[in-house]
Enzyme design. Structure first.
Site, mmCIF file in Angstrom:
data_model
loop_
_atom_site.group_PDB
_atom_site.id
_atom_site.type_symbol
_atom_site.label_atom_id
_atom_site.label_comp_id
_atom_site.label_asym_id
_atom_site.label_seq_id
_atom_site.Cartn_x
_atom_site.Cartn_y
_atom_site.Cartn_z
ATOM 1 N N LEU A 334 0.813 -1.211 0.000
ATOM 2 C CA LEU A 334 0.000 0.000 0.000
ATOM 3 C C LEU A 334 0.843 1.255 0.000
ATOM 4 O O LEU A 334 0.410 2.307 -0.478
ATOM 5 C CB LEU A 334 -0.924 0.009 1.226
ATOM 6 N N GLY A 335 2.033 1.169 0.576
ATOM 7 C CA GLY A 335 2.865 2.363 0.637
ATOM 8 C C GLY A 335 4.162 2.106 1.369
ATOM 9 O O GLY A 335 4.364 1.059 1.988
ATOM 10 N N GLY A 338 8.835 6.230 6.264
ATOM 11 C CA GLY A 338 10.155 6.311 6.850
ATOM 12 C C GLY A 338 10.457 5.187 7.808
ATOM 13 O O GLY A 338 11.614 4.875 8.068
ATOM 14 N N SER A 339 9.420 4.534 8.348
ATOM 15 C CA SER A 339 9.648 3.484 9.341
ATOM 16 C C SER A 339 9.353 2.088 8.816
ATOM 17 O O SER A 339 9.591 1.108 9.507
ATOM 18 C CB SER A 339 8.773 3.740 10.570
ATOM 19 N N GLY A 340 8.821 1.985 7.602
ATOM 20 C CA GLY A 340 8.553 0.661 7.073
ATOM 21 C C GLY A 340 7.543 0.660 5.944
ATOM 22 O O GLY A 340 7.058 1.707 5.522
ATOM 23 N N SER A 341 7.243 -0.536 5.464
ATOM 24 C CA SER A 341 6.292 -0.716 4.372
ATOM 25 C C SER A 341 4.953 -1.187 4.926
ATOM 26 O O SER A 341 4.906 -1.902 5.925
ATOM 27 C CB SER A 341 6.818 -1.754 3.383
ATOM 28 N N VAL A 342 3.874 -0.802 4.244
ATOM 29 C CA VAL A 342 2.531 -1.200 4.662
ATOM 30 C C VAL A 342 1.903 -2.037 3.552
ATOM 31 O O VAL A 342 1.952 -1.668 2.373
ATOM 32 C CB VAL A 342 1.646 0.026 4.969
ATOM 33 N N LYS A 356 1.874 -3.284 8.840
ATOM 34 C CA LYS A 356 3.113 -2.519 8.708
ATOM 35 C C LYS A 356 4.291 -3.422 9.038
ATOM 36 O O LYS A 356 4.356 -4.017 10.097
ATOM 37 C CB LYS A 356 3.130 -1.293 9.625
ATOM 38 N N ASP A 453 4.406 14.187 13.527
ATOM 39 C CA ASP A 453 4.609 13.987 12.090
ATOM 40 C C ASP A 453 3.291 14.086 11.326
ATOM 41 O O ASP A 453 2.976 13.236 10.483
ATOM 42 C CB ASP A 453 5.276 12.640 11.835
#
Length: 648
Positions: A334-335, A338-342, A356, A453
């Site tokens: 999905l995207g 900065g902290s990981g992939s979803v 995530k 953020d």
């Protein structure tokens, strides 16, 4: 703290403790970092970085399965090649830990920073490399190969004997490694002087390349003797000698007698060496016995807690989430943040979730995980994404959220996305809902939370376009008895408040500032990092229009005249109130909600800080021409999220 929070927090804590207390050693010690660039055709920066991150995601499960992994992602000039491998004497747990740490530090060679197009990171336990060409069977890397010698000379006896032993050992290792699948460890003991060593060629290097690489390494490592330790790190192999035994006992271990006639044959050490070893072991017995007892106690507690969590409905197994995402297939992605992939996942019961996959297993990973679990797992609000559970017992840590189908706000203001434009009514409802979510975090929940953020990509849209604030990885708990907290600066450039950038002073007004930027972006249809040369930011644009009584000219032209002018004017004025240079003058989010609902007077805003862009120069923090002492800000053309000004 609810049971889910307690279980996940304690389990994470004990996992961390178990790693530290483990008798094994992942040898996650940096030996050399080499960031490179090449003069090939310049690829698309954003695509190349996305491909780089995708390869970093994909290489881990390969290494978990087979201890090495090669990944290619992209096409043409945007292709990224990534390779990782562990030393063969490490067990799988140590291998996973070493690679996880390695992945965090390879980011120091992030693509296109200072022209970088590739990076190699050698740890004593593993190796990770990426580049823009196929290097998988590369043997030597010319100036990018490294020889690293210890600073101190050998002090345990005759230096000449030590040097001779070290050189004979590495020569023998290079020969034996070729007979043993490119890997060998060993001990040389002559004249009561012991030297330990390891040689390994990377899995994809053929036997001829391995021989060439190790021969080259042997010739280079002679420059280190009589230093107490030396390493040669070539493109295709790694060679190390040391005064201490650094490798794992389960590996092929070999000792050479002072005649050296039986090539690396196993023999007994001299009687004096044996006595010395026995003496040392006896001396350390009581100290180690106490430590081992403590480790056993921790393992017992860990096992008991693990059983409790595994039986909890709020805990997910790594395997179930892996299957839910079709093994993290790119089609389900999905995207990338900065902290990981979803990833989109479908559980066995048919429920659709968002999963995530935390990018790196480091201190920042621990902070991110604890924030998500401890701060929002017990919070429910219609404008906050709900955390459903976690998995931290597999090779990677995963967080499970409710699935929000209509992407993020960022997608609706990106030319690359083919989506229907948002109507004015939808935009206004999204702005109001986001404000309500922040007001809840700041003032209405049991915990006082600062998100840190707030930006377009962290506001997701539900099926009916209800906004939901996501990604609490940078969030901070704000104690009731504090006026502000001081913290290392983290967030996304363009959204960070001036007092936070300049002095690290964090209050809920930092979120108010970020919300003001987001509000103006949603109304204007322009992103704050989309600069027009010499004309400043959208904040300056809106402020100038406010000064000429023409605020409605800032409204997104794609709306034509299909918006309420009075409502748009009021909304933009509220946005200017939120981005005032002085934090004290910015309204609380609860007041912002009342203003948007028409239940509170809207005062006149003061001038915001401007993001000045110096043509041809690097961006820098500059004061604007106004009179307020807090009026400072920073600009950047960097679109990457989580722009760390200093490390946490």
């Amino acid at each position: 703290m609810n049971p889910f929070t307690t279980y996940c927090y304690l389990l994470s804590f004990l996992v961390s403790c178990m790693v530290k207390l483990s008798v094994s050693d992942p040898r996650a010690t940096e030996a050399a970092l080499v960031c490179t660039n090449r003069t090939a055709t310049v690829p698309n920066r954003q695509i190349f970085i996305a491909n780089f991150l995708a390869t970093m995601d994909s290489v881990t499960p390969l290494i978990v399965r087979q201890r090495y992994g090669a990944v290619i992602n992209g096409t043409g000039n945007n292709t990224v090649y990534t390779y990782g491998e562990c030393m063969k004497d490490l067990d799988q747990t140590d291998c996973n830990l070493c690679i996880a740490q390695c992945k965090t530090q390879i980011l120091r060679c992030l693509p296109f920073q200072l022209g970088r197009r590739g990076g190699r990171l050698f740890y004593d336990g593993c190796f990770l490399r990426y580049d823009d060409y196929n290097f998988f069977n590369e043997t030597l890397g010319g100036p990018n190969d490294r020889t690293v010698c210890a600073s101190g000379d050998f002090k345990g006896g005759d230096r000449t004997v030590f040097s001779d032993n070290a050189m004979e050992l590495v020569r023998n290792l290079s020969v034996e490694a070729l007979k043993n699948d490119g890997f060998f460890v060993g001990l040389m003991n002559k004249g009561n002087v012991s030297v330990y060593g390891l040689a390994q060629c990377w899995e994809l290097v053929n036997s001829r390349g391995c021989e060439s690489c190790l021969d080259n390494a042997v010739s280079k490592i002679g420059n280190c003797t009589p230093k107490e330790e030396g390493r040669v790190m070539n493109a295709g192999c790694y060679l190390r000698y040391s005064t201490h035994k650094f490798y794992n006992n389960s590996s092929p271990s070999n000792v050479v007698d002072d005649g050296g006639s039986s090539h690396l044959a196993v023999i007994l050490a001299s009687v004096s060496s044996s006595v010395a070893v026995v003496f040392i072991i006896t001396s350390l017995y009581f100290f180690m016995n106490k430590r081992i007892a403590e480790k056993r106690r921790q393992r017992k507690e860990f096992g008991a807690l693990l059983r409790i969590v595994n039986n909890s409905k709020l805990n997910f197994t790594y395997e179930s989430l892996e299957k839910a995402t079709n093994y993290f297939h790119l089609s389900n992605k999905l995207g990338q943040g900065g902290s990981g992939s979803v990833y989109k996942g479908i559980l066995l019961d048919g429920k659709v979730v968002a999963i995530k996959r935390l990018l790196f297993n480091t201190r920042q990973w621990v902070d991110h995980f604890f924030n998500e679990v401890n701060l929002i797992s017990g919070i429910e609000h219609k404008n906050l994404v709900k955390l459903l559970g976690c998995s931290i017992t597999g090779p990677e840590s995963l967080l499970v959220y409710e699935y929000v189908p209509n992407q993020s706000l960022h997608d609706y203001f990106s030319a690359a996305k083919n989506v229907q434009p948002l109507t004015w009514e939808m935009r206004y409802a999204i702005i109001l809902g986001t404000a309500e979510g922040l007001a809840y975090l700041h003032e209405e929940s049991e915990l006082r939370i600062i998100h840190r953020d707030i930006k377009l990509s962290n506001v997701l849209l539900d099926v009916d376009f209800t906004p939901k604030i996501a990604d609490f990885g940078l969030a901070r708990l704000f104690p009731e008895d504090k006026t502000h907290i001081s913290t290392a600066i983290a967030g996304t450039l363009g959204y960070m408040a001036p007092e936070y950038i300049v002095r690290g002073k964090l209050t809920e007004k930092a979120d108010v500032y970020s919300f003001g930027v987001l509000l103006i972006e949603v109304v204007s249809g322009k992103k704050n990092n989309s600069f027009v040369q010499d004309s400043g930011s959208i904040l300056q644009m809106v402020w100038n229009l406010y000064g000429t009584d023409s605020l409605c000219e800032a409204v997104d032209t794609s709306l034509s005249s299909n918006f309420d002018e009075e409502e748009a004017w009021r909304t933009l004025q509220i946005g200017l109130l939120c981005v005032q240079a002085s934090a004290e003058l910015r309204p609380a989010m609860s007041i912002v909600v009342k203003m948007l609902a028409g239940n509170h007077e809207i005062p006149q805003p003061t001038q915001p800080p401007f993001l000045n862009l110096s043509t041809g120069n690097n961006s820098e923090i500059k004061p604007f021409s106004g009179s307020h002492p807090d009026s400072y800000c920073e600009s950047s053309g960097n679109n990457m999220t989580h722009s760390w000004i200093e490390p946490r």
